[in-house]
Motif scaffolding. Structure first.
Motif, PDB file in Angstrom:
ATOM      1  N   THR A  22       2.168   2.418   4.068  1.00 52.05           N
ATOM      2  CA  THR A  22       1.029   3.310   4.237  1.00 52.05           C
ATOM      3  C   THR A  22      -0.128   2.667   4.999  1.00 52.05           C
ATOM      4  OG1 THR A  22       1.590   4.362   2.174  1.00 52.05           O
ATOM      5  CG2 THR A  22      -0.641   4.731   2.994  1.00 52.05           C
ATOM      6  N   SER A  23      -0.518   3.289   6.090  1.00 53.40           N
ATOM      7  CA  SER A  23      -1.759   2.923   6.768  1.00 53.40           C
ATOM      8  C   SER A  23      -2.291   4.178   7.424  1.00 53.40           C
ATOM      9  CB  SER A  23      -1.529   1.824   7.814  1.00 53.40           C
ATOM     10  OG  SER A  23      -0.893   2.340   8.959  1.00 53.40           O
ATOM     11  N   MET A  24      -3.570   4.269   7.543  1.00 54.64           N
ATOM     12  CA  MET A  24      -4.194   5.430   8.186  1.00 54.64           C
ATOM     13  C   MET A  24      -5.531   5.008   8.748  1.00 54.64           C
ATOM     14  SD  MET A  24      -4.628   7.632   4.674  1.00 54.64           S
ATOM     15  CE  MET A  24      -2.895   7.946   4.483  1.00 54.64           C
ATOM     16  N   ASP A  25      -5.445   4.385   9.917  1.00 60.17           N
ATOM     17  CA  ASP A  25      -6.629   3.789  10.541  1.00 60.17           C
ATOM     18  C   ASP A  25      -7.266   4.742  11.530  1.00 60.17           C
ATOM     19  OD1 ASP A  25      -5.602   1.625   9.260  1.00 60.17           O
ATOM     20  OD2 ASP A  25      -5.222   0.435  11.061  1.00 60.17           O
ATOM     21  N   ALA A  75       0.834  -1.199   0.000  1.00 61.94           N
ATOM     22  CA  ALA A  75       0.000   0.000   0.000  1.00 61.94           C
ATOM     23  C   ALA A  75       0.871   1.252   0.000  1.00 61.94           C
ATOM     24  CB  ALA A  75      -0.890   0.000   1.233  1.00 61.94           C
ATOM     25  N   THR A  76       0.620   2.115  -0.909  1.00 60.97           N
ATOM     26  CA  THR A  76       1.304   3.407  -0.896  1.00 60.97           C
ATOM     27  C   THR A  76       0.445   4.398  -1.661  1.00 60.97           C
ATOM     28  OG1 THR A  76       3.389   4.528  -1.366  1.00 60.97           O
ATOM     29  CG2 THR A  76       2.682   2.882  -2.954  1.00 60.97           C
ATOM     30  N   TRP A  89      -4.741   6.055  -3.274  1.00 60.99           N
ATOM     31  CA  TRP A  89      -3.808   4.966  -3.013  1.00 60.99           C
ATOM     32  C   TRP A  89      -3.541   4.187  -4.293  1.00 60.99           C
ATOM     33  CZ3 TRP A  89      -3.697   2.259   2.260  1.00 60.99           C
ATOM     34  CH2 TRP A  89      -4.027   3.163   3.278  1.00 60.99           C
ATOM     35  N   THR A 120       0.880   5.814   9.081  1.00 62.31           N
ATOM     36  CA  THR A 120       2.247   5.367   8.808  1.00 62.31           C
ATOM     37  C   THR A 120       2.531   5.487   7.324  1.00 62.31           C
ATOM     38  OG1 THR A 120       1.649   3.043   8.408  1.00 62.31           O
ATOM     39  CG2 THR A 120       2.062   3.668  10.688  1.00 62.31           C
TER      40      THR A 120
END
Lengths: 361, 361
Positions: free
Chosen positions: B249-252, A284-285, A293, B160
């Motif tokens: 990439t994460s955005m929870d 994921a980016t 995304w 992240t």
């Protein structure tokens, strides 16, 4: 008594026993053979109310059930404070032990049970059903085999279930002499188990309860708890667990790593039987212009013909058959998983008791 | 120069400026009027490479752009250490200020900027784009108006983004003289903002960084951080924020309450433009036999014709027009949101600097 089916007995008529009675009969290699309560009347009532077949033996005491030589496995949905007494006796009577979680009040107690199982050559398994769901296997495969998530940096695991007001003082789960671990044993067991599972059963180095996250009742039983589990070996991982009797049902597991992330919101009990899913984002980016995304999370669906609790029963019956028919030794993996979970649950409890000071493992 | 469009200038040619240049032209009430870099050559190159119209004015210094009387709003995608200098000067030149996050290195610096905006009657807005997405509005409506989630018990918010190895020592986001807040300013700003948003902009009582969660580079800049934000007023809420340059990439954002829960995994930048969603479970509980849930989470889809960054620009242009044409005062809400976010970001930084001791607000 069918020749190829493993005979189960249930010791105690707790609500969860209904689910297990169904599971035992759904599993292809087991059958519910007997139930026991401390009174014959209560056991009969349980059988009638839950439509159990009339062929099932009904005992008015736990000892009688354990003395029945036809019973090979005993499921114990008893208050945690009774686990040592009855699980040890079950093992001594050469019954395989399916013990509801939390396995024990502390690892000292659990070791008494596990030693009894080892010395009597019986299998031990705790009641963490979700570990037996094929979704859990699929997630593990993706986590470890295909490196889609990469090294795990962060884990968030929560389990909450709202209870009625009277629960807080009267339910066995919040009574010092019944389930002294409170929410930590009832729901935190799952959160801790999920972190250990995601870290392939390595123990964390340090466990710290967070002062803000701890709520107790008047007897000092923990009703909600947030804690941090820290891994320093090889790759640093921070895990946050959260369990509470105040929030409505939630059971989140999020695992974030160097390559991607994995999410599910129903890890303990899937939304529905028969099919479950989780979300995977890897790699994921952002797109170059940061307007979206490069991948959407993928919904990975895993179907299961048999409910997870029946798969748990099936696993234990399979191990019991192996021991009986092939002379296999009991499988150490399951008691080891329980023991590690108990060690970490104990550490969280100890940190709470030490005003949230860190506990080193 | 169209009569009804608000003229924007961009001060600096950072990568994020490309996204904003597009957003300014997508917003129906604004137009990109000029860009400036510290060298004319660099500004021209930026304009050519990104296909900006030839009508756009190009300046070889920030001062020149700020002296252009046609420019009404200035967007500043500058390193945080330069925010005070240029945002204050922009305000003094009567330009409305769109300031990239983190708004400042600390609340003292931010107050200099906000005071300059107040005394010059210009609007301030920080670059938290997600606050302008209609999904965010819809979630707020469900959170507060319809009581579907109930009282908020627990919030988990993470952001992240994996960076290349060279980033850790050389990128402006990890340099003491550029962006001394490191990941806390770059990504933690969003996590803190999400917690404040979910708590209707009440400040937490206590903020504690978690020792296990903090990683710094050789210059002492924070590269990853986990922290606990604690609310004790009225209803106890525990919020965990996690930001890191190590994970992909994460955005929870997960919000769990007394009635239900709300989840999304792309809260900062939606997976795709045009349509976003979140998951709502309310009132979530188990079925009686505990074999599944009584509700599946509902996927709430919110469509948006205009991307969130353009909606942010549109909001600022709307406020600028109100000030210019109707004599409205600047809207205090936006600077207050920035200021509270900065206060909490500062508290997390202070806790890190104090070896993760709690910081009381």
């Amino acid at each position: 008594m069918a020749e190829n089916l493993v005979n189960f007995g249930i010791l105690g008529c707790a609500k969860i026993a209904i689910k297990l009675a169904r599971a035992i009969n759904l599993a292809p290699n087991s059958i519910l053979y007997a139930i026991a309560s401390r009174s014959l009347e209560k056991a009969k009532q349980f059988a009638t109310q839950n439509g159990l077949p009339e062929t099932i033996k009904i005992y008015g005491s736990y000892e009688e059930l354990l003395d029945d030589p036809s019973i090979e496995v005993v499921y114990l949905p008893l208050p945690t404070s009774l686990h040592v007494q009855w699980a040890v006796l079950a093992a001594q009577k050469k019954k395989h032990v399916l013990l509801e979680k939390p396995a024990a009040l502390d690892v000292g107690d659990l070791d008494k049970i596990l030693e009894a199982c080892v010395s009597n050559g019986v299998q031990f398994l705790d009641g963490s059903m979700w570990l037996h769901h094929p979704r859990t296997m699929k997630m593990k495969e993706l986590l470890f085999d295909s490196n889609l998530v990469g090294q795990v940096d962060f884990i968030h695991s929560s389990s909450t279930a709202k209870v009625p007001p009277e629960f807080f003082e009267n339910n066995i789960r919040v009574k010092q002499d019944m389930d002294a671990l409170g929410v930590l044993g009832d729901l935190g067991w799952y959160c801790v188990g999920a972190v250990l599972w995601a870290k392939n059963y390595r123990l964390p180095n340090v466990v710290s309860a967070l002062p803000a996250g701890v709520t107790k009742n008047s007897a000092g039983i923990v009703l909600s708890c947030t804690a941090c589990l820290n891994y320093d070996q090889d790759h640093k991982t921070v895990a946050i667990i959260h369990c509470s009797f105040f929030s409505y049902t939630s059971m989140d597991l999020s695992i974030t790593g160097t390559q991607g992330s994995l999410h599910l919101k129903d890890f303990v009990i899937p939304y529905q039987e028969g099919s479950a899913f989780f979300d995977l984002a890897s790699p994921a980016t952002f797109m170059d212009d940061q307007t979206g995304w490069n991948v959407k999370t993928e919904k990975v669906v895993v179907d299961n013909e048999t409910p997870q609790e029946a798969l748990m029963v099936q696993e234990l019956a399979r191990l019991a058959q192996g021991i009986k028919k092939c002379g296999f030794p009991p499988d150490n993996r399951w008691p080891e998983i329980s023991r590690k979970t108990q060690i970490v649950v104990d550490a969280v409890k100890k940190s709470i008791d030490l005003d949230c000071k860190p506990v080193y493992l």
